[in-house]
Design an enzyme around this catalytic site. Structure first.
Site, PDB file in Angstrom:
ATOM      1  N   GLU A  36      50.434   7.993  32.745  1.00  0.00           N
ATOM      2  CA  GLU A  36      50.894   8.182  31.368  1.00  0.00           C
ATOM      3  C   GLU A  36      49.703   8.022  30.430  1.00  0.00           C
ATOM      4  OE1 GLU A  36      52.314   8.842  27.961  1.00  0.00           O
ATOM      5  OE2 GLU A  36      53.761   9.022  29.588  1.00  0.00           O
ATOM      6  N   ASP A  65      44.659  10.125  30.723  1.00  0.00           N
ATOM      7  CA  ASP A  65      45.069  11.522  30.631  1.00  0.00           C
ATOM      8  C   ASP A  65      45.293  12.034  32.047  1.00  0.00           C
ATOM      9  OD1 ASP A  65      43.955  14.562  30.756  1.00  0.00           O
ATOM     10  OD2 ASP A  65      45.094  14.191  28.918  1.00  0.00           O
ATOM     11  N   ALA A  66      46.488  12.509  32.322  1.00  0.00           N
ATOM     12  CA  ALA A  66      46.848  12.903  33.687  1.00  0.00           C
ATOM     13  C   ALA A  66      46.007  14.061  34.201  1.00  0.00           C
ATOM     14  CB  ALA A  66      48.336  13.263  33.756  1.00  0.00           C
ATOM     15  N   ASP A  85      56.078  16.020  34.085  1.00  0.00           N
ATOM     16  CA  ASP A  85      56.771  16.012  32.797  1.00  0.00           C
ATOM     17  C   ASP A  85      55.759  15.726  31.698  1.00  0.00           C
ATOM     18  OD1 ASP A  85      58.710  16.080  30.854  1.00  0.00           O
ATOM     19  OD2 ASP A  85      59.470  14.076  31.267  1.00  0.00           O
TER      20      ASP A  85
END
Length: 112
Positions: A36, A65-66, A85
């Site tokens: 997240e 940051d994914a 998501d």
């Protein structure tokens, strides 16, 4: 063949934290790791929905940051399922390149 009972799940984006909490509460051992970008989302999920962000045998929460993390890190052990998501207004995380990278580097065996 499809993975009916995943052992390792990676969630990209936390939301309220109900999905990783439910996975971690299953009788069958499931590791549910979360990436997240926003620490405030993690804190709100903990306050409002009793999400436990602490690292434990059933998963961890990584606040980064994914997309950058997925590109720059290598998983020690892949995942059976990756739930995506992410949305920041630009949908940069939904590019074909990123999704193929997730499939090729982050999913293991039957997760493909």
């Amino acid at each position: 063949s499809p993975v009916l009972y995943p052992e390792r799940v990676l969630l990209l984006g936390l939301g309220a934290g109900t999905v990783p909490s439910a996975l971690r509460a299953l009788r069958r051992p499931v590791v549910a790791d979360v990436i997240e970008v926003n620490k405030q989302v993690v804190l709100a999920a903990a306050r409002g929905f009793k999400y436990d962000p602490k690292r434990g045998p059933r998963g961890r929460t990584i606040v980064v940051d994914a997309v950058a993390h997925l590109r720059n890190a290598a998983p020690a052990d892949g995942y059976d399922v990756v739930l995506h998501d992410l949305y920041n207004g630009t949908n940069h995380a939904l590019t074909r390149e990123v999704l193929l990278h997730i499939r090729d580097r982050w999913l293991r065996g039957d997760g493909r």
